[in-house]
Design a protein around this motif. Structure first.
Motif, PDB file in Angstrom:
ATOM      1  N   MET A   1       0.855  -1.192   0.000  1.00 11.16           N
ATOM      2  CA  MET A   1       0.000   0.000   0.000  1.00 11.16           C
ATOM      3  C   MET A   1       0.889   1.238   0.000  1.00 11.16           C
ATOM      4  O   MET A   1       1.801   1.351   0.805  1.00 11.16           O
ATOM      5  CB  MET A   1      -0.881  -0.039   1.251  1.00 11.16           C
ATOM      6  N   ALA A   2       0.612   2.178  -0.882  1.00  6.50           N
ATOM      7  CA  ALA A   2       1.399   3.408  -0.949  1.00  6.50           C
ATOM      8  C   ALA A   2       1.112   4.275   0.259  1.00  6.50           C
ATOM      9  O   ALA A   2      -0.021   4.408   0.689  1.00  6.50           O
ATOM     10  CB  ALA A   2       1.061   4.168  -2.226  1.00  6.50           C
ATOM     11  N   ALA A   3       2.159   4.835   0.808  1.00  6.82           N
ATOM     12  CA  ALA A   3       1.992   5.738   1.944  1.00  6.82           C
ATOM     13  C   ALA A   3       1.306   7.003   1.458  1.00  6.82           C
ATOM     14  O   ALA A   3       1.501   7.424   0.323  1.00  6.82           O
ATOM     15  CB  ALA A   3       3.350   6.074   2.557  1.00  6.82           C
ATOM     16  N   PRO A   4       0.490   7.650   2.275  1.00 10.35           N
ATOM     17  CA  PRO A   4      -0.222   8.847   1.862  1.00 10.35           C
ATOM     18  C   PRO A   4       0.696   9.929   1.318  1.00 10.35           C
ATOM     19  O   PRO A   4       0.308  10.670   0.437  1.00 10.35           O
ATOM     20  CB  PRO A   4      -0.924   9.307   3.135  1.00 10.35           C
ATOM     21  N   SER A   5       1.924  10.020   1.801  1.00  7.92           N
ATOM     22  CA  SER A   5       2.837  11.064   1.334  1.00  7.92           C
ATOM     23  C   SER A   5       3.262  10.836  -0.107  1.00  7.92           C
ATOM     24  O   SER A   5       3.763  11.739  -0.756  1.00  7.92           O
ATOM     25  CB  SER A   5       4.076  11.131   2.233  1.00  7.92           C
ATOM     26  N   GLU A   6       3.031   9.617  -0.637  1.00 10.55           N
ATOM     27  CA  GLU A   6       3.407   9.334  -2.007  1.00 10.55           C
ATOM     28  C   GLU A   6       2.329   9.724  -3.002  1.00 10.55           C
ATOM     29  O   GLU A   6       2.529   9.625  -4.204  1.00 10.55           O
ATOM     30  CB  GLU A   6       3.716   7.828  -2.159  1.00 10.55           C
ATOM     31  N   PHE A   7       1.155  10.156  -2.534  1.00 13.38           N
ATOM     32  CA  PHE A   7       0.087  10.565  -3.437  1.00 13.38           C
ATOM     33  C   PHE A   7       0.481  11.861  -4.132  1.00 13.38           C
ATOM     34  O   PHE A   7       1.162  12.707  -3.569  1.00 13.38           O
ATOM     35  CB  PHE A   7      -1.226  10.778  -2.682  1.00 13.38           C
ATOM     36  N   ALA A   8       0.010  12.015  -5.355  1.00 11.68           N
ATOM     37  CA  ALA A   8       0.333  13.211  -6.142  1.00 11.68           C
ATOM     38  C   ALA A   8      -0.228  14.453  -5.467  1.00 11.68           C
ATOM     39  O   ALA A   8      -1.300  14.403  -4.860  1.00 11.68           O
ATOM     40  CB  ALA A   8      -0.249  13.072  -7.542  1.00 11.68           C
ATOM     41  N   PRO A   9       0.481  15.602  -5.584  1.00 13.23           N
ATOM     42  CA  PRO A   9      -0.008  16.847  -4.976  1.00 13.23           C
ATOM     43  C   PRO A   9      -1.404  17.227  -5.478  1.00 13.23           C
ATOM     44  O   PRO A   9      -2.200  17.777  -4.733  1.00 13.23           O
ATOM     45  CB  PRO A   9       1.023  17.892  -5.395  1.00 13.23           C
ATOM     46  N   GLU A  10      -1.723  16.906  -6.755  1.00 13.15           N
ATOM     47  CA  GLU A  10      -3.044  17.254  -7.289  1.00 13.15           C
ATOM     48  C   GLU A  10      -4.124  16.490  -6.537  1.00 13.15           C
ATOM     49  O   GLU A  10      -5.195  17.010  -6.266  1.00 13.15           O
ATOM     50  CB  GLU A  10      -3.166  16.905  -8.783  1.00 13.15           C
ATOM     51  N   ASN A  12      -3.958  15.413  -3.432  1.00 17.08           N
ATOM     52  CA  ASN A  12      -4.091  16.019  -2.110  1.00 17.08           C
ATOM     53  C   ASN A  12      -4.880  17.317  -2.179  1.00 17.08           C
ATOM     54  O   ASN A  12      -5.673  17.600  -1.296  1.00 17.08           O
ATOM     55  CB  ASN A  12      -2.724  16.247  -1.470  1.00 17.08           C
ATOM     56  N   GLU A  13      -4.665  18.108  -3.233  1.00 15.76           N
ATOM     57  CA  GLU A  13      -5.401  19.364  -3.369  1.00 15.76           C
ATOM     58  C   GLU A  13      -6.873  19.082  -3.663  1.00 15.76           C
ATOM     59  O   GLU A  13      -7.756  19.733  -3.110  1.00 15.76           O
ATOM     60  CB  GLU A  13      -4.790  20.245  -4.465  1.00 15.76           C
ATOM     61  N   LEU A  15      -8.538  16.416  -2.770  1.00 14.08           N
ATOM     62  CA  LEU A  15      -9.077  15.902  -1.524  1.00 14.08           C
ATOM     63  C   LEU A  15      -9.321  17.045  -0.535  1.00 14.08           C
ATOM     64  O   LEU A  15     -10.355  17.099   0.119  1.00 14.08           O
ATOM     65  CB  LEU A  15      -8.108  14.875  -0.915  1.00 14.08           C
ATOM     66  N   ARG A  16      -8.383  17.988  -0.449  1.00 10.98           N
ATOM     67  CA  ARG A  16      -8.538  19.122   0.459  1.00 10.98           C
ATOM     68  C   ARG A  16      -9.769  19.941   0.092  1.00 10.98           C
ATOM     69  O   ARG A  16     -10.533  20.359   0.968  1.00 10.98           O
ATOM     70  CB  ARG A  16      -7.288  20.010   0.427  1.00 10.98           C
ATOM     71  N   LEU A  17     -10.002  20.146  -1.211  1.00 11.59           N
ATOM     72  CA  LEU A  17     -11.171  20.918  -1.643  1.00 11.59           C
ATOM     73  C   LEU A  17     -12.475  20.189  -1.304  1.00 11.59           C
ATOM     74  O   LEU A  17     -13.456  20.815  -0.878  1.00 11.59           O
ATOM     75  CB  LEU A  17     -11.097  21.210  -3.139  1.00 11.59           C
ATOM     76  N   GLN A  18     -12.502  18.869  -1.442  1.00 10.21           N
ATOM     77  CA  GLN A  18     -13.684  18.094  -1.072  1.00 10.21           C
ATOM     78  C   GLN A  18     -13.911  18.173   0.439  1.00 10.21           C
ATOM     79  O   GLN A  18     -15.050  18.322   0.897  1.00 10.21           O
ATOM     80  CB  GLN A  18     -13.524  16.635  -1.494  1.00 10.21           C
ATOM     81  N   MET A  19     -12.837  18.087   1.197  1.00  9.03           N
ATOM     82  CA  MET A  19     -12.938  18.176   2.649  1.00  9.03           C
ATOM     83  C   MET A  19     -13.431  19.557   3.063  1.00  9.03           C
ATOM     84  O   MET A  19     -14.261  19.687   3.968  1.00  9.03           O
ATOM     85  CB  MET A  19     -11.573  17.887   3.291  1.00  9.03           C
TER      86      MET A  19
END
Length: 195
Positions: A1-10, A12-13, A15-19
């Motif tokens: 399983m990929a660590a969350p820090s390995e997710f692409a910045p896009e 994360n952005e 996801l942040r907008l949905q949150m």
């Protein structure tokens, strides 16, 4: 399983907008919503090693956010101005669904859903569900989200929205009714479902 820090910045952005959208709906304050999102993302970063992959990363981060929102709501417990529950739009909506005796109008009767278990897994279902949720009147959507997503109890929701328990039950009933209608019209009656 990929660590969350390995997710692409896009990602994360996005996801942040949905949150942020979710938190703003619940907290009704963009600054408090931003704080809750930042705290949730910081918590996800701090405890990234505890993410075990049993659920989607997004689900895990949203669970953290729900706790942050619940904490904010419980903390402030301040009064907000409430409009009348029996507004004309709700009454007109209910009149289209039910006859004068309270029975379903023939063309509005609930249809048999194809397969709820399959629908839960279908990503398109969740996009349609989100659109239906966005279409709810703000107060109904907020009460529904506080109950079903954030997991607050009736007394907590009533204190936050300055409602009585019966008024809350009316809001939740109307929200569920509207969601059912929307999901039937936009999901269950699509040509690609076997109703």
């Amino acid at each position: 399983m990929a660590a969350p820090s390995e997710f692409a910045p896009e990602l994360n952005e996005q996801l942040r907008l949905q949150m942020l959208k979710f938190a703003t709906l619940q907290l009704q304050d963009s600054h408090l919503a931003e704080d809750a999102v930042q705290e949730a993302m910081l918590g996800a970063f701090r405890y990234a090693d505890s993410f075990n992959g049993r659920s989607a990363y997004k689900t895990w981060v949203f669970a953290i956010l729900k706790h942050k929102i619940a904490d904010q709501i419980r903390k402030r417990q301040r009064l907000t101005t409430v409009s009348e529950l029996n507004n004309e739009a709700d009454q007109q909506f209910e009149e289209t669904l039910f006859n004068q005796r309270g029975h379903w109008n023939k063309q509005e009767r609930p249809v048999r859903w194809s397969s709820p278990d399959d629908s839960l897994e279908d990503e398109r279902f969740w996009h349609i569900f989100e659109a239906c949720l966005d279409g709810l009147p703000a107060r109904q959507g907020r009460a529904f989200m506080m109950r079903e997503f954030v997991g607050l109890e009736s007394p907590e929701i009533c204190a936050e929205l300055t409602l009585t328990v019966s008024n809350l039950n009316v809001l939740l009933y109307r929200a569920r009714l509207r969601l059912r209608e929307c999901l039937e019209n936009r999901w269950q009656r699509q040509g690609d479902c076997t109703c």
